[in-house]
Design an enzyme around this catalytic site. Structure first.
Site, PDB file in Angstrom:
ATOM      1  N   SER A 105       0.819  -1.216   0.000  1.00 19.08           N
ATOM      2  CA  SER A 105       0.000   0.000   0.000  1.00 19.08           C
ATOM      3  C   SER A 105       0.850   1.263   0.000  1.00 19.08           C
ATOM      4  O   SER A 105       0.389   2.327   0.406  1.00 19.08           O
ATOM      5  CB  SER A 105      -0.940  -0.002   1.213  1.00 19.08           C
ATOM      6  N   ASN A 155       3.715   3.844  -2.289  1.00 22.00           N
ATOM      7  CA  ASN A 155       3.559   4.697  -3.468  1.00 22.00           C
ATOM      8  C   ASN A 155       3.192   3.917  -4.721  1.00 22.00           C
ATOM      9  O   ASN A 155       2.267   4.286  -5.450  1.00 22.00           O
ATOM     10  CB  ASN A 155       4.861   5.468  -3.731  1.00 22.00           C
ATOM     11  N   CYS A 174      12.320  -0.220 -12.881  1.00 13.88           N
ATOM     12  CA  CYS A 174      11.937   0.991 -13.607  1.00 13.88           C
ATOM     13  C   CYS A 174      12.933   1.277 -14.729  1.00 13.88           C
ATOM     14  O   CYS A 174      12.551   1.594 -15.856  1.00 13.88           O
ATOM     15  CB  CYS A 174      11.829   2.178 -12.660  1.00 13.88           C
ATOM     16  N   SER A 228      11.833  10.541  -5.273  1.00 15.98           N
ATOM     17  CA  SER A 228      10.950   9.485  -5.784  1.00 15.98           C
ATOM     18  C   SER A 228      11.416   8.102  -5.348  1.00 15.98           C
ATOM     19  O   SER A 228      10.758   7.106  -5.636  1.00 15.98           O
ATOM     20  CB  SER A 228      10.896   9.537  -7.318  1.00 15.98           C
ATOM     21  N   GLY A 240      11.697   1.185  -0.203  1.00 14.30           N
ATOM     22  CA  GLY A 240      11.762  -0.047  -0.985  1.00 14.30           C
ATOM     23  C   GLY A 240      12.790   0.049  -2.098  1.00 14.30           C
ATOM     24  O   GLY A 240      13.596  -0.860  -2.308  1.00 14.30           O
ATOM     25  N   THR A 241      12.772   1.171  -2.810  1.00 20.50           N
ATOM     26  CA  THR A 241      13.746   1.383  -3.888  1.00 20.50           C
ATOM     27  C   THR A 241      15.161   1.381  -3.340  1.00 20.50           C
ATOM     28  O   THR A 241      16.070   0.742  -3.884  1.00 20.50           O
ATOM     29  CB  THR A 241      13.462   2.719  -4.604  1.00 20.50           C
ATOM     30  N   ALA A 247      16.322   0.053  -0.622  1.00 15.52           N
ATOM     31  CA  ALA A 247      16.726  -1.256  -0.092  1.00 15.52           C
ATOM     32  C   ALA A 247      17.059  -2.243  -1.204  1.00 15.52           C
ATOM     33  O   ALA A 247      17.740  -3.242  -0.969  1.00 15.52           O
ATOM     34  CB  ALA A 247      15.616  -1.827   0.789  1.00 15.52           C
ATOM     35  N   ASN A 282       9.946   7.167 -12.834  1.00 20.05           N
ATOM     36  CA  ASN A 282      10.491   5.837 -12.554  1.00 20.05           C
ATOM     37  C   ASN A 282       9.451   4.923 -11.923  1.00 20.05           C
ATOM     38  O   ASN A 282       9.418   3.720 -12.187  1.00 20.05           O
ATOM     39  CB  ASN A 282      11.718   5.942 -11.649  1.00 20.05           C
TER      40      ASN A 282
END
Length: 314
Positions: A15, A17, A133, A164, A168-169, A171, A292
């Protein structure tokens, strides 16, 4: 519960971005998909709150919460917008229940899929990986070159705004480079591939920029390569409207007497093709500079729509 016989019920896991933007895209634009569940692990997340306001069933119980939901039996496709580490268990649980998975993490359990390149080869795969991405933005270009000339080496640089890049990105940086490099070869068609990601801290935030370098034969047909690239850009833009060439395709020839040095000092004669791209987000939920993230959700939606359309038609 499935609301329309012409639509497949889908669940969105994550849940944050990406998951929230994907939910909004499905609700606004999908012809063959119905959001049956939004799944998170933080009861206070904006994504779950927004889903609830839009009438989408929600759970903060993660994958186990999804399985326990009354409408889970109707779910045919699940999007995983969490992390590479979490995806392994999600894939195992969903696989047991016969739910097809579209993986937006770099876990790469299933085949790499870039819609304009190889989606039709994998419509029935139990797990489809959407690469990264940077992969969604650049692999079509590598493929565009490789379908008209051999690509001996391809290198991509994906530059995204720091703002942006969520947790998560950040990590998954190592997984990003490894997954994208492999997909440049297996999907793009390059003999060797390399991927680099740059988090740009500039303020105001800059849009996603991608640079693609391909080394092909010295006598390769530049007109054929440029035509193939421009055709591919139009194809990607059909589902990512903000995807475009930033400037003209550039060509540089290197001879045996003056070879190109690349990748740890290797030297080779050939034609270097340089392609400069920009990806502007649609700003459904994310800001327009977050191209991205937008290209990932757009590619995932395009894949799911085609899968659903093929099933509905059958």
């Amino acid at each position: 519960m499935m609301k329309d016989l012409d639509k497949l019920a889908v669940a969105i896991i994550g849940s944050g971005n990406i998951g929230t933007d994907l939910m909004i895209k499905v609700l606004r634009h999908a012809k063959h998909l119905d959001v049956a569940a939004m799944v998170g692990i933080d009861p206070a997340s904006d994504g779950l709150a927004r889903a609830a306001r839009l009438g989408v069933p929600t759970t903060a119980g993660g994958i186990d919460g999804l399985v326990a939901m009354p409408g889970f039996a109707d779910v045919r496709i699940a999007f995983d917008a969490t992390s590479a580490g979490a995806h392994a268990r999600h894939a195992e649980v969903l696989g047991r229940h016969g739910v097809q998975v579209i993986d937006l993490t770099p876990a790469a359990i299933g085949p790499f899929v870039v819609p304009v390149v190889n989606l039709f080869e994998h419509l029935d795969a139990p797990n489809l990986n959407m690469v990264t991405c940077g992969g969604q933005a650049t692999i079509p270009i590598v493929h565009a070159v490789s379908r008209v000339a051999p690509v001996h080496y391809a290198e991509i640089v994906a530059s995204i705004s720091s703002r942006s890049a969520g947790p998560g990105t950040r990590a998954n940086i190592d997984e990003f480079t490894e997954t994208t490099s492999k997909a440049i070869e297996t999907v793009g068609g390059a003999a060797r591939g390399k991927a680099i990601i740059v988090l740009n801290p500039a303020e105001p935030p800059l849009m996603m920029r991608d640079t693609v370098y391909c080394l092909t034969d010295e006598d390769a047909d530049t007109a054929a390569i440029e035509h193939s690239i421009r055709t591919m850009v139009d194809a990607v833009a059909s589902y990512v409207p903000g995807y475009r060439l930033k400037q003209a395709v550039q060509f540089d020839r290197y001879t045996a007497a003056q070879p190109l040095a690349f990748d740890a000092g290797e030297r080779r004669a050939g034609l270097k093709v340089s392609v400069f791209l920009e990806v502007e987000g649609a700003a459904h939920y994310l800001p327009s500079y977050a191209g991205n993230l937008d290209i990932m959700t757009s590619a995932a939606l395009a894949a799911a729509e085609q899968i659903a359309a093929s099933r509905v038609a059958a």
